[in-house]
Design an enzyme around this catalytic site. Structure first.
Site, PDB file in Angstrom:
ATOM      1  N   ARG A 166      74.974 105.034 226.195  1.00  0.00           N
ATOM      2  CA  ARG A 166      75.096 104.377 224.901  1.00  0.00           C
ATOM      3  C   ARG A 166      76.362 103.528 224.948  1.00  0.00           C
ATOM      4  O   ARG A 166      77.365 103.921 225.548  1.00  0.00           O
ATOM      5  CB  ARG A 166      75.201 105.400 223.762  1.00  0.00           C
ATOM      6  CG  ARG A 166      73.873 106.035 223.363  1.00  0.00           C
ATOM      7  CD  ARG A 166      72.960 105.032 222.697  1.00  0.00           C
ATOM      8  NE  ARG A 166      71.671 105.602 222.330  1.00  0.00           N
ATOM      9  CZ  ARG A 166      70.607 105.640 223.114  1.00  0.00           C
ATOM     10  NH1 ARG A 166      70.685 105.160 224.345  1.00  0.00           N
ATOM     11  NH2 ARG A 166      69.480 106.156 222.701  1.00  0.00           N
ATOM     12  N   GLU A 196      73.882  96.299 219.519  1.00  0.00           N
ATOM     13  CA  GLU A 196      72.881  95.599 220.327  1.00  0.00           C
ATOM     14  C   GLU A 196      72.041  94.740 219.403  1.00  0.00           C
ATOM     15  O   GLU A 196      71.402  95.273 218.494  1.00  0.00           O
ATOM     16  CB  GLU A 196      71.970  96.617 221.041  1.00  0.00           C
ATOM     17  CG  GLU A 196      72.649  97.349 222.176  1.00  0.00           C
ATOM     18  CD  GLU A 196      71.875  98.570 222.655  1.00  0.00           C
ATOM     19  OE1 GLU A 196      70.706  98.763 222.248  1.00  0.00           O
ATOM     20  OE2 GLU A 196      72.455  99.347 223.437  1.00  0.00           O
ATOM     21  N   HIS A 247      68.950  96.617 226.692  1.00  0.00           N
ATOM     22  CA  HIS A 247      68.527  98.006 226.457  1.00  0.00           C
ATOM     23  C   HIS A 247      67.066  98.214 226.858  1.00  0.00           C
ATOM     24  O   HIS A 247      66.206  98.473 226.009  1.00  0.00           O
ATOM     25  CB  HIS A 247      68.755  98.420 224.991  1.00  0.00           C
ATOM     26  CG  HIS A 247      68.749  99.906 224.817  1.00  0.00           C
ATOM     27  ND1 HIS A 247      69.436 100.565 223.834  1.00  0.00           N
ATOM     28  CD2 HIS A 247      68.129 100.900 225.514  1.00  0.00           C
ATOM     29  CE1 HIS A 247      69.247 101.871 223.933  1.00  0.00           C
ATOM     30  NE2 HIS A 247      68.450 102.110 224.940  1.00  0.00           N
TER      31      HIS A 247
END
Lengths: 271, 395
Positions: A189, A218, A237
């Site tokens: 993360r 993000e 991601h």
């Protein structure tokens, strides 16, 4: 819940009197307030195991792409300005290098399995030491102190869960302990890394490079310094972004929901 | 930094009486079947003129062998030191330990004196080009030591007619080239280059949830060419739980197959039809020229990816462009093309289902150094009349 949406707030829970279960896609649950859900008697499930191999694969992809300068190389290969390929354009070898895995859960262990085939020396740091058979199967050496791992690794890969304890786990101090020739890879993360400290470390060549599948937030704001650094690769991601895995995630979530609605034991329940 | 690799491939062996040169024995890290790999496309042309900013001719101080002065060491011809195409400076320093280094510029300026001294040529990234004119002007040339495993840029028959031996460096290239094969496969499958572009693009406002790649773990990898490099690819792919098929001139031994879980496909067609990823790891010969053409691409799955780490000419490039445009295959990832670089208006550069890297299979600090060491050991073996670790013969 797919990709952290819809957002679960108290207001929503109050308006859904018959809500039995929230099934969250992926393994991370840092975006959810577990106490809040529990106080409304709502159960929670995630999809921990099905994402593991894809995420491990992406960790390897980032390590290889960063060390061999693939993104830069591709840009050179297709650039309208390229006339020749210079002889002194070099990357660094992954085979035979030292990989330090921070967080040796399912994903971390699968990374170790893959890295072993590249004859990498594998160090790992974890809340708990793995048992001897697991360690020797991948040739991994336990570093009780993260400092030892940081000082010896050519590649440092973060595959921890985000908790209050792992927030900003890698900050200025940790980056300085790393070799100046080392690369930081993050598949956990964004918040596990102190991003400002990372920017500074990369700008001042305290470490060589970083490869991040995750950031905070993000996407990053378009004027963020990380986007401008030459020695960073960022992916959007995509740790579990393959067709097969997404389908399996959905199937897992269906199973959990059905069990939750019929009062049966819930697969992948988060307690 | 150079960890578990057998970094120092040269081991000093005791001088024997009558031997005038320091002798070295080449130790190579693993037993591997010879795979002659190619380094540059055939049309590579040498430039005798130096680049204006080249560092040619400037002597670099390096430790000399105690036994002899520089001039008594055998002469080795190189294109240049530094600059855009010259031998890297630290490699030149390695060469200077065992040879009297003569650049092309020095040779051309003083042909009469220099030509007799040159007993070897160190070919780095296909330069200098070895043509008839050069061979005729080097009466004492014994060996051409190529840095790299591919020798398709050398006219082996012509060189052999001059009584000159050719050596390559199959061991030094294997790990780094296998690594690049894996890098290209993973990057293509997971759309890494595209993903990076999205992550940093000024237009990106959010990451789309339906943006997907394909799995590598448990997919089927078909390796065409199971020499040293192909086998190392198989070793790495096995750790990803991939199902491994391979096609090769000769079948590998059962133990070798079992160790990586590889299944032999006597017919290349079988491999093409079953593979999710097809990786080319052959050397370039008349037999493998355009090995993958329209027919072969048509046999591949429409969801399959073609990866090339051998030589550009192994693929029919026009057929590949068509296949990629018409989605006959999903994508391609190429470390090698024909020529290198491609012309800037080439259709391959405009496709979005392709990754091209600038022939970086051995472009690591470690590999470049090991290649020089392996070439040096080979050249010295020839000059000292010892068994030659990696000689290449014309067919």
């Amino acid at each position: 819940m797919w990709y952290h949406k819809p957002v679960i707030k108290e207001e929503l829970l109050q308006s859904l009197p018959n809500l039995k279960i929230v099934a969250s896609s992926g393994v991370g649950i840092d975006h959810l307030d577990l106490n809040l859900l529990s106080s409304y008697g709502v159960k929670l499930s995630n999809t921990p195991f099905v994402v593991s191999t894809d995420t491990a694969d992406l960790g390897m992809a980032l390590m290889l792409a960063s060390s061999r300068r693939l993104v830069e190389g591709h840009q050179m290969a297709v650039s309208p300005d390229t006339e020749y390929f210079p002889a002194n354009w070099l990357g660094a070898e992954v085979s035979g290098a030292t990989l330090g895995i921070v967080g040796m859960g399912t994903v971390g262990y699968k990374v170790a399995e893959r890295a072993k085939a590249f004859e990498m020396k594998i160090l790992y740091h974890n809340r708990n030491q793995r048992n001897k058979e697991e360690e020797s199967a991948v040739g991994a050496i336990y570093c009780k102190k993260i400092d030892d791992l940081l000082q010896q690794s050519d590649f440092v890969l973060l595959s921890v869960v985000l908790t209050p304890q792992t927030q900003k786990l890698i900050g200025k101090r940790e980056l300085a302990l790393m070799k100046p020739t080392a690369t930081l890879i993050n598949i956990s993360r964004g918040l596990v890394v102190d991003q400002e400290a990372l920017v500074e470390a990369l700008q001042n060549k305290v470490i060589k490079a970083a490869a991040l599948d995750v950031t905070y937030p993000e996407p990053l704001p378009r004027d963020h310094p990380l986007l401008k650094l030459k020695n960073v690769i960022i992916t959007p991601h995509i740790g579990s972004a393959t067709e097969k895995t997404r389908r399996l995630m959905m199937e897992n979530m269906m199973e959990s929901i059905q069990a939750g609605l019929t009062g049966l034991p819930i697969p992948n329940e988060v307690l | 930094m150079f960890r578990n690799k057998a970094f120092s491939l040269l081991k000093l062996i005791p001088l024997m009486s009558g031997q005038s040169n320091v002798a070295y024995k080449f130790i190579h890290p693993a037993i591997a079947s010879p795979g002659h790999r190619c380094h540059r496309s055939v049309e590579h042309r040498q430039r005798y003129t130096m680049c204006p900013d080249s560092a040619g001719g400037r002597p670099i101080s390096a430790p000399q062998t105690k036994v002899m002065a520089e001039e008594e060491l055998p002469g080795v011809l190189i294109l240049d030191i530094g600059g855009t195409h010259g031998v890297l400076e630290n490699l030149a320093a390695l060469l200077k330990k065992h040879f009297h280094l003569i650049t092309m510029k020095e040779f051309l300026e003083n042909k009469k004196e220099m030509s007799k001294k040159i007993q070897s040529v160190f070919v780095f990234e296909c330069r200098p080009a070895i043509d008839r004119e050069l061979l005729e002007s080097l009466p004492n040339l014994k060996v051409i030591g190529n840095s790299g495993v591919g020798v398709d840029h050398l006219d082996l028959k012509m060189i052999s007619n001059f009584g000159v031996k050719v050596t390559n460096t199959p061991h030094a290239v294997a790990d780094s080239t296998a690594d690049i094969g894996m890098t290209l496969m993973l990057a293509s499958a997971r759309r890494l280059v595209e993903g990076c572009q999205i992550a940093i693009s000024p237009d990106t406002r959010y990451f789309a949830v339906d943006w997907l790649g394909v799995e590598v773990t448990r997919a089927t990898l078909g390796i065409i060419g199971m020499g040293s490099i192909g086998y190392k690819v198989a070793q790495r792919a096995r750790a990803f739980n991939m199902r491994i098929l391979y096609h090769n001139r000769n079948r590998r031994r059962k133990e070798e197959e079992k160790a990586v879980g590889a299944h032999y496909c006597e017919k290349m067609e079988d491999l093409l039809q079953q593979s999710d990823f097809v990786m080319l790891v052959v050397n370039l010969t008349p037999e493998t020229h355009k090995l993958i053409g329209k027919k072969e691409l048509g046999l591949m799955k429409p969801t399959a990816t073609l990866i090339n780490i051998s030589r550009g000419a192994v693929i029919d490039q026009d057929a590949l462009v068509e296949a990629l445009r018409n989605k006959v295959i999903r994508a391609a990832a190429l470390d090698v093309t024909y020529p290198e670089p491609l012309p800037r208006d080439h259709p391959l550069l405009k496709l979005n289902n392709i990754i091209i890297s600038p022939h970086i299979g051995t472009a690591t600090v470690q590999a470049i150094h090991m290649m020089a060491e392996e070439a040096i050991a080979n050249m010295l073996a020839v000059l000292n009349g010892q068994p030659i670790p990696s000689e290449v013969f014309p067919k």
